[in-house]
Design a protein around this motif. Structure first.
Motif, PDB file in Angstrom:
ATOM      1  N   ALA A 134     -65.963 -46.356  -8.439  1.00  0.00           N
ATOM      2  CA  ALA A 134     -66.513 -46.999  -9.641  1.00  0.00           C
ATOM      3  C   ALA A 134     -67.586 -48.021  -9.289  1.00  0.00           C
ATOM      4  O   ALA A 134     -68.452 -48.326 -10.113  1.00  0.00           O
ATOM      5  CB  ALA A 134     -65.397 -47.665 -10.433  1.00  0.00           C
ATOM      6  N   GLY A 177     -59.284 -50.657 -22.226  1.00  0.00           N
ATOM      7  CA  GLY A 177     -60.377 -50.131 -21.411  1.00  0.00           C
ATOM      8  C   GLY A 177     -61.611 -49.818 -22.218  1.00  0.00           C
ATOM      9  O   GLY A 177     -62.744 -50.099 -21.796  1.00  0.00           O
ATOM     10  N   THR A 199     -68.639 -47.361 -18.182  1.00  0.00           N
ATOM     11  CA  THR A 199     -67.178 -47.192 -18.159  1.00  0.00           C
ATOM     12  C   THR A 199     -66.572 -47.633 -16.835  1.00  0.00           C
ATOM     13  O   THR A 199     -65.350 -47.695 -16.715  1.00  0.00           O
ATOM     14  CB  THR A 199     -66.799 -45.729 -18.421  1.00  0.00           C
ATOM     15  N   CYS A 200     -67.427 -47.944 -15.857  1.00  0.00           N
ATOM     16  CA  CYS A 200     -66.924 -48.338 -14.536  1.00  0.00           C
ATOM     17  C   CYS A 200     -66.042 -49.583 -14.621  1.00  0.00           C
ATOM     18  O   CYS A 200     -65.077 -49.722 -13.862  1.00  0.00           O
ATOM     19  CB  CYS A 200     -68.082 -48.595 -13.576  1.00  0.00           C
ATOM     20  N   THR A 218     -62.534 -48.713 -15.399  1.00  0.00           N
ATOM     21  CA  THR A 218     -61.903 -48.080 -14.237  1.00  0.00           C
ATOM     22  C   THR A 218     -61.492 -49.122 -13.207  1.00  0.00           C
ATOM     23  O   THR A 218     -60.387 -49.067 -12.652  1.00  0.00           O
ATOM     24  CB  THR A 218     -62.871 -47.070 -13.602  1.00  0.00           C
ATOM     25  N   LYS A 221     -58.470 -51.270 -14.977  1.00  0.00           N
ATOM     26  CA  LYS A 221     -57.233 -50.547 -15.270  1.00  0.00           C
ATOM     27  C   LYS A 221     -56.690 -49.801 -14.059  1.00  0.00           C
ATOM     28  O   LYS A 221     -55.483 -49.714 -13.870  1.00  0.00           O
ATOM     29  CB  LYS A 221     -57.463 -49.542 -16.406  1.00  0.00           C
ATOM     30  N   ASP A 222     -57.604 -49.225 -13.262  1.00  0.00           N
ATOM     31  CA  ASP A 222     -57.171 -48.415 -12.123  1.00  0.00           C
ATOM     32  C   ASP A 222     -57.341 -49.118 -10.784  1.00  0.00           C
ATOM     33  O   ASP A 222     -57.068 -48.533  -9.745  1.00  0.00           O
ATOM     34  CB  ASP A 222     -57.961 -47.093 -12.100  1.00  0.00           C
ATOM     35  N   THR A 244     -60.619 -45.629  -5.584  1.00  0.00           N
ATOM     36  CA  THR A 244     -61.032 -45.678  -6.986  1.00  0.00           C
ATOM     37  C   THR A 244     -62.085 -46.751  -7.229  1.00  0.00           C
ATOM     38  O   THR A 244     -63.100 -46.519  -7.892  1.00  0.00           O
ATOM     39  CB  THR A 244     -59.809 -45.935  -7.882  1.00  0.00           C
TER      40      THR A 244
END
Length: 364
Positions: free
Chosen positions: A331, A113, A153-154, A157, A160-161, A327
């Motif tokens: 993001a 990430g 960082t989106c 996210t 990974k999420d 999520t």
């Protein structure tokens, strides 16, 4: 590194854009996905020691032929007390293996990430440097800093999420439903009654979550801008005694950011409450139907226990898929801000073949 040529805002366009960053990092992506799939396989095995303990070890019921074949491979073909020990040992072994996979997955997720986030941040930073002075005069520096450091960082996210949990949840659903069908197909079909409720909830709240997330990121960006403008002009602020005015500006931007965050949180809470309610109703219906079948002698107590355990493994991924929508939509607000920068065309371009100035002299 990836780039953003398309201004599409749909989920398909977003996933295509994310893929341009994730796919070049395929070794890390493959490692994270492999660990997640191993965890899925372990979750499929988790309820079986309990079923064997209740039905075979405690109640002495005959096992299914395939299960009997597996039990026959154990040393001494254990029964009774020895089988209890094997069930306890299997439970402990599955727990330890699950812990090890969780730890390895967490480490792999962080490394993968962070690399994705740095790739995107580097692209945004490089693109901002190529933009004209008029662009930077229109954009607050603090807001641009936030787009590089926080909004970038989106992509981690989303991958990974969002994307990876969708893949592993799909694999879990297929494996779990196959087991449930083998245990009791009428109950397996009844367990799918929650799917329409979850789909309706996702359709109702997906759009509002995206819009409110974007508003929250914009409000946070304005707060960053106030801080940057004030701190870079501290000598002027102090010279003209404007500290109180700066405090009021910061308080105003902080209140706007808080209001946007609360609005986004309220919508997400409604979404998660309705999702949890749907799966709770589904579980209650299965308990009632399973109890009726047990009273009629159609299934054993061990089967009910293992079915309910697998039901959690079925509804867990369904809830995960629903929460993934929340999520990703959250993001996506940051992704939209990042793509706004990457899609901005520089107003001033170097002429083809222009040479970079490598040295500068101070002579007049």
């Amino acid at each position: 590194m990836g780039s953003c040529e398309s201004s599409g805002t749909g989920i398909v366009a977003l996933m295509r854009w994310v893929g341009r960053y994730a796919l070049p990092r395929w070794p890390g992506l493959a490692g994270v996905l492999a660990l997640m799939l191993l965890k899925v396989g372990l979750d499929v095995l988790r309820p079986w020691p309990m079923k064997v303990l209740v039905d075979q070890a405690l109640m002495g019921k005959p096992a299914a032929p395939w299960l009997e074949a597996w039990l026959a491979r154990l040393p001494g073909h254990p029964a009774g007390g020895e089988l209890i020990s094997w069930c306890v040992a299997a439970t402990v072994a599955i727990f330890l293996a699950g812990w090890a996979l969780t730890a390895a997955s967490a480490i792999a997720n962080v490394g993968f990430g962070q690399r994705l986030a740095y790739d995107l941040a580097a692209d945004v930073f490089a693109h901002l440097q190529r933009m004209s002075l008029r662009f930077h005069n229109r954009k607050a520096v603090g807001d641009s800093i936030r787009r590089v450091t926080a909004d970038s960082t989106c992509i981690a996210t989303i991958v990974k999420d969002g994307l990876l949990p969708v893949l592993t949840s799909g694999a879990t659903l297929v494996a779990t439903f196959g087991v449930l069908w083998g245990l009791n197909w009428p109950l397996a079909l009844a367990s799918l009654g929650v799917v329409p409720l979850l789909a309706a909830t996702m359709k109702r709240y997906a759009g509002p979550m995206l819009d409110l997330s974007y508003r929250q990121q914009e409000a946070d960006g304005r707060m960053y801008a106030v801080v940057e403008q004030t701190l870079t002009a501290v000598p002027v602020v102090q010279a003209f005694a404007r500290e109180a005015e700066a405090d009021r500006e910061f308080a105003k931007s902080a209140e706007a950011s808080l209001a946007a965050a609360l609005a986004s949180t309220r919508v997400q809470l409604k979404f998660k409450v309705l999702t949890g309610l749907a799966t709770a109703l589904g579980t209650a219906a299965i308990i009632w139907l399973g109890a009726r079948q047990a009273l009629d002698g159609q299934i054993t107590v061990g089967t009910i226990l293992v079915f309910l355990a697998y039901l959690g493994s079925l509804y867990g991924p369904l809830e995960s898929l629903a929460y993934t929508s929340s999520t990703v939509q959250g993001a996506a607000g940051s992704a939209r801000r990042v793509r706004e920068v990457l899609e901005s065309e520089p107003e001033v371009r170097d002429r083809a073949g222009a040479l970079a100035m490598r040295t500068a002299r101070g002579d007049v």
